[in-house]
Design an enzyme around this catalytic site. Structure first.
Site, PDB file in Angstrom:
ATOM      1  N   ASP A 106     -13.869 -31.864  20.002  1.00  0.00           N
ATOM      2  CA  ASP A 106     -15.249 -31.490  19.659  1.00  0.00           C
ATOM      3  C   ASP A 106     -15.687 -30.062  20.011  1.00  0.00           C
ATOM      4  O   ASP A 106     -15.394 -29.587  21.112  1.00  0.00           O
ATOM      5  CB  ASP A 106     -16.239 -32.389  20.414  1.00  0.00           C
ATOM      6  CG  ASP A 106     -15.839 -33.833  20.426  1.00  0.00           C
ATOM      7  OD1 ASP A 106     -14.895 -34.206  19.734  1.00  0.00           O
ATOM      8  OD2 ASP A 106     -16.491 -34.609  21.149  1.00  0.00           O
ATOM      9  N   SER A 127     -17.870 -33.935  26.232  1.00  0.00           N
ATOM     10  CA  SER A 127     -18.670 -33.099  25.344  1.00  0.00           C
ATOM     11  C   SER A 127     -20.108 -32.895  25.796  1.00  0.00           C
ATOM     12  O   SER A 127     -20.667 -33.710  26.518  1.00  0.00           O
ATOM     13  CB  SER A 127     -18.674 -33.699  23.945  1.00  0.00           C
ATOM     14  OG  SER A 127     -17.447 -33.421  23.340  1.00  0.00           O
TER      15      SER A 127
HETATM   16  C1  FRU Z   1     -15.742 -37.388  20.425  1.00  0.00           C
HETATM   17  C2  FRU Z   1     -15.542 -37.701  21.891  1.00  0.00           C
HETATM   18  C3  FRU Z   1     -16.832 -37.585  22.668  1.00  0.00           C
HETATM   19  C4  FRU Z   1     -16.347 -37.306  24.077  1.00  0.00           C
HETATM   20  C5  FRU Z   1     -15.170 -36.416  23.794  1.00  0.00           C
HETATM   21  C6  FRU Z   1     -14.064 -36.495  24.801  1.00  0.00           C
HETATM   22  O1  FRU Z   1     -14.592 -36.935  19.805  1.00  0.00           O
HETATM   23  O2  FRU Z   1     -14.980 -38.992  22.054  1.00  0.00           O
HETATM   24  O3  FRU Z   1     -17.681 -38.712  22.582  1.00  0.00           O
HETATM   25  O4  FRU Z   1     -17.305 -36.694  24.863  1.00  0.00           O
HETATM   26  O5  FRU Z   1     -14.695 -36.770  22.517  1.00  0.00           O
HETATM   27  O6  FRU Z   1     -13.095 -35.515  24.519  1.00  0.00           O
END
Ligand code: FRU
Length: 472
Positions: free
Chosen positions: A43, A103
């Site tokens: 992300d 994230s």
């Molecule tokens: C989305 C996610 C988020 C999380 C992150 C971990 O791709 O699963 O919800 O914070 O990736 O890398």
């Protein structure tokens, strides 16, 4: 700075020295897409413009190209096209984020930049990791210069979230409006329904839960990476749901990303509907947006898809890295549809043009754009002999199809109902393809892996336009 942080810094420095040598020989490294120097990217996080400079952070498993412990990678740019790696500002180095700095977002104020993120903790033991065994902590990190982040503060733990939720609460997006701070977070209820939580604060440290956004009928079991913003007078809630069943051509990917327009002020609206997917291709997830100083709303997504390792083979893995972010896309609303178009800086960067009239076949630069118009009929563009972009007029469907499995690294076919096709922009960047149809009303994103001599295109049907590229 604690001992664990010092250890990470040492390992990061060693890793950075190593990737610099490898990057030179990298066949599939894009020129204008954000890619991790080494390791796995997912992300986009903390997108912002601070003191004139664009900042993009991202989820980074720096030492594990196949995915693993998450840090935040960081890069900056002055034109949204060329990005400079700035290091790894957030490491999992505290008891509240020891299994990943997950994230989140950035808030910029006069005196500094604040990053809000989820501190992920997985307890060891016999847990389901949904209702038990996991901590989702809301954390804030501060910086004076937007480069060095030295203070982390734990703001909320699971005990501060509503009682009917599982331990899955994450991805804070924070903004300031009418003199107050607001935050949305993605969540999974104990009934296994996805939802978005809204909080507010006067001082960005003490947060009060206000209410949650939900749909009339449950839509997936978890909503990740929410974003809430205004564009052209519409209030938009973007969300990435997990657990939505495929419905014909819709929701064909493992997980989705899309938007709903709110019918009123976000502070008074709980019920949302009209979810529309943001991308019809193979690789798009967890988009986030920010407001640029000139007022544009710019969105960047992860050009990848979680939990697809068994099907998608990203061929950069051999070179020690995997995944990219999309090109920054400017958002607007036309005819009630959220449109995404490459930022205008891209138009300014191309400085060479080849004109196309009708059928065309020729070699292209690995980084180029095809800007084509059509007056109707079926239209077909074939990239690198194995990626077909095809409009089927009788059905009003646009197809993205790999006929060469090696080129697509296991991706096959996606289609989307688009109505009439009038124009398309196909942006190719070495191993990335983004297709913008009808002024950005429909978009398709995918990775692809051409060999050196495979950068060529063929068009069929009544198209005319230009191929653009850049020469120094
Ligand atoms: C989305 C996610 C988020 C999380 C992150 C971990 O791709 O699963 O919800 O914070 O990736 O890398």
């Amino acid at each position: 700075m604690n001992a664990l942080h010092m250890l990470w810094e040492k390992l990061i420095e060693e890793q950075s020295a190593r990737w610099k040598e490898d990057a030179e020989r990298d066949l599939w490294r894009p020129r204008i897409h954000i890619a991790p120097p080494s390791g796995w990217l997912n992300d986009p996080n903390g997108l912002c413009q601070y003191r004139g400079v664009y900042h993009a952070f991202y989820q980074l498993a720096y030492f594990q190209p196949e995915g693993g412990l998450k840090f935040w990678g960081h890069c900056t740019s002055r034109d949204l096209l060329h990005w400079e790696f700035q290091g790894v500002p957030l490491c999992p180095d505290q008891p509240f984020d020891c299994h990943g700095a997950y994230s989140g977002s950035a808030l910029t104020e006069e005196e500094g930049m604040y990053l809000f993120y989820t501190g992920n903790v997985k307890l060891s033991g016999d847990y389901d990791y949904v209702n038990n065994g996991r901590e989702s902590n809301t954390v804030m990190a501060e910086s004076r210069d937007g480069i060095h982040f030295d203070r982390k503060e734990l703001l909320m733990t699971n005990a501060d979230y509503p009682k009917d939720l599982t331990k899955h609460v994450r991805d804070p997006k924070v903004w300031k409006q009418d003199g107050r701070y607001y935050m949305v977070q993605g969540a999974r209820t104990k009934q296994n329904e996805g939802t978005v939580l809204l909080f507010s604060s006067d001082d960005k440290k003490n947060w009060n839960y206000l209410h949650r956004f939900r749909m009339e009928e449950p839509f997936g079991y978890m909503w990740e990476c929410p974003d809430l913003y205004e564009v052209d007078g519409h209030v938009v809630l973007a969300v990435s749901p997990q657990g939505v069943e495929q419905d014909g051509l819709k929701y064909a990917n493992k997980y989705q990303s899309g938007v709903c327009f709110l019918s009123g002020d976000f502070r008074d609206t709980e019920l949302i509907g009209g979810f529309r997917e943001l991308d019809g291709g193979f690789d798009f997830y967890a988009p986030q947006s920010f407001r640029a100083d000139d007022g544009r709303r710019i969105q960047i997504g992860w050009m990848g898809m979680p939990d697809m390792e068994h099907l998608y083979k990203n061929r950069t893995l051999k070179r020690g890295w995997q995944n990219v972010l999309t090109i920054p896309r400017e958002l607007s609303v036309r005819d009630g549809v959220l449109c995404q178009n490459p930022v205008k800086e891209l138009d300014g960067w191309w400085n060479r043009e080849i004109h196309i009239e009708g059928a065309y076949c020729g070699v292209v630069d690995p980084c180029c754009e095809l800007a084509l118009r059509t007056e109707g009929g079926d239209v077909k563009t074939v990239l690198s002999g194995g990626l077909t972009l095809r409009y089927e007029e009788s059905k009003g469907i646009f197809w993205m199809e790999f006929t060469d499995p090696l080129l697509g690294g296991g991706r096959d076919v996606r289609g989307r109902q688009i109505g009439k096709l009038t124009e398309m922009r196909i942006v190719v960047d070495v191993s990335c393809v983004e297709v913008f149809l009808n002024g950005g009303k429909d978009v398709f994103s995918t990775r692809f892996y051409p060999e050196k001599d495979q950068y060529h295109v063929r068009t069929e049907g009544g198209v005319h336009g230009v191929i653009r590229y850049h020469r120094d």
